[in-house]
Scaffold this motif. Sequence first.
Motif, PDB file in Angstrom:
ATOM      1  N   GLY A  72       0.790  -1.226   0.000  1.00  0.00           N
ATOM      2  CA  GLY A  72       0.000   0.000   0.000  1.00  0.00           C
ATOM      3  C   GLY A  72       0.821   1.275   0.000  1.00  0.00           C
ATOM      4  O   GLY A  72       0.270   2.369   0.045  1.00  0.00           O
ATOM      5  N   VAL A  73       2.147   1.183  -0.051  1.00  0.00           N
ATOM      6  CA  VAL A  73       3.007   2.368  -0.066  1.00  0.00           C
ATOM      7  C   VAL A  73       4.111   2.164  -1.091  1.00  0.00           C
ATOM      8  O   VAL A  73       4.405   1.038  -1.494  1.00  0.00           O
ATOM      9  N   GLY A  74       4.719   3.276  -1.520  1.00  0.00           N
ATOM     10  CA  GLY A  74       5.846   3.174  -2.447  1.00  0.00           C
ATOM     11  C   GLY A  74       5.799   4.159  -3.593  1.00  0.00           C
ATOM     12  O   GLY A  74       6.822   4.450  -4.211  1.00  0.00           O
ATOM     13  N   GLY A  75       4.606   4.706  -3.920  1.00  0.00           N
ATOM     14  CA  GLY A  75       4.489   5.615  -5.055  1.00  0.00           C
ATOM     15  C   GLY A  75       5.333   6.866  -4.921  1.00  0.00           C
ATOM     16  O   GLY A  75       5.749   7.455  -5.932  1.00  0.00           O
ATOM     17  N   ILE A  76       5.646   7.279  -3.693  1.00  0.00           N
ATOM     18  CA  ILE A  76       6.447   8.470  -3.459  1.00  0.00           C
ATOM     19  C   ILE A  76       7.850   8.323  -4.047  1.00  0.00           C
ATOM     20  O   ILE A  76       8.553   9.323  -4.262  1.00  0.00           O
ATOM     21  N   LEU A  77       8.265   7.084  -4.362  1.00  0.00           N
ATOM     22  CA  LEU A  77       9.601   6.851  -4.897  1.00  0.00           C
ATOM     23  C   LEU A  77       9.720   7.217  -6.376  1.00  0.00           C
ATOM     24  O   LEU A  77      10.831   7.362  -6.882  1.00  0.00           O
ATOM     25  N   VAL A  78       8.602   7.382  -7.084  1.00  0.00           N
ATOM     26  CA  VAL A  78       8.661   7.644  -8.526  1.00  0.00           C
ATOM     27  C   VAL A  78       9.333   8.983  -8.855  1.00  0.00           C
ATOM     28  O   VAL A  78      10.212   9.021  -9.730  1.00  0.00           O
ATOM     29  N   PRO A  79       8.956  10.114  -8.210  1.00  0.00           N
ATOM     30  CA  PRO A  79       9.623  11.374  -8.564  1.00  0.00           C
ATOM     31  C   PRO A  79      11.141  11.341  -8.407  1.00  0.00           C
ATOM     32  O   PRO A  79      11.861  11.754  -9.334  1.00  0.00           O
ATOM     33  N   PRO A  80      11.694  10.841  -7.271  1.00  0.00           N
ATOM     34  CA  PRO A  80      13.157  10.825  -7.190  1.00  0.00           C
ATOM     35  C   PRO A  80      13.807   9.878  -8.185  1.00  0.00           C
ATOM     36  O   PRO A  80      14.915  10.142  -8.656  1.00  0.00           O
ATOM     37  N   VAL A  81      13.135   8.775  -8.516  1.00  0.00           N
ATOM     38  CA  VAL A  81      13.680   7.860  -9.524  1.00  0.00           C
ATOM     39  C   VAL A  81      13.824   8.588 -10.859  1.00  0.00           C
ATOM     40  O   VAL A  81      14.862   8.488 -11.532  1.00  0.00           O
ATOM     41  N   LEU A  82      12.811   9.347 -11.240  1.00  0.00           N
ATOM     42  CA  LEU A  82      12.884  10.088 -12.502  1.00  0.00           C
ATOM     43  C   LEU A  82      13.935  11.186 -12.437  1.00  0.00           C
ATOM     44  O   LEU A  82      14.643  11.446 -13.419  1.00  0.00           O
TER      45      LEU A  82
END
Length: 299
Positions: A72-82
Amino acid sequence: MMRRCNMFLPFGKAGDASAQHRHGALPAGPKKGIRHIWCGQGAAPAFPHPGVMMIVVLLVCLLVGFLVGLAGVGGILVPPVLILMSGLEPHTAMGTALASFIGTGFVGTWLYHRSGHYRFREAVPFALGSLVCAAPGALVNARIDARPLVMILAVIIIFAGACTLRPPRAGRAGSPFWLGWKGRAVIGGATGFMAGLTGAGGPVASIPWMVLVGYSPIHAVALSMPYQIATSFSGSVGNMLGGHVDWLLLPALCAVQVAGLLGGIAMARRVSAPFLRTVIGALCIGLGAFLFLRQTGCF
């Protein structure tokens, strides 16, 4: 011959795309569309093969979707990955990340509604608040330099990691204001503005806020799904006006996150969610700290 952009330097220093524009290494004109991997026609790539890095980015985003489905968590990692790996200029990386959450928002909305965890009319105030405020947040994003934006994003990522490691406890008795229409609209508007500003998904702030004011965790997560659709749509309109969405990359990001989400949901009963939340929380705190220190010149 144009110089190579080094995307691992702090933004604003010689070597990054925006700094090279100021110092004459790149042609004058708008910076939007300039990638850190390719700094104009004929530039040398920052990696041996940029296509390989893009495959890595998509695989990491697939993993992020999988983690969201599992824990249920983890989407916050997309911006720094990009920001760190795709070569996109930070404003465009944040805008593209925010737009990519719309796919998982639709899937989550359908799944949680089918399971009876919320009613659509309950989500309307959250969605309306974010619909009104996410676009202004994205417009403000376009007028702020990359360094402070990335530092704000880093703080939000650290906050998300802390909430993942130690989720807030639900209030004993919900406040009539926060559980009412106006309170829900305020939560949606405030967190929607933050999402538009940084590209971080709004639920990273809205879910802890809702839990603190009296919503059960599962109810807060369920209500965040239709809210995420409104946030992504409104913020993307603002980012689109500023030219900060990579439309070529966006469909692939949406597809791999949705595929990962469905795979994670299918595997959820076979994996220890508490262990995964600990790993994701620690990863968020470490990555957020790295991003923040990188902008201060420590790396």
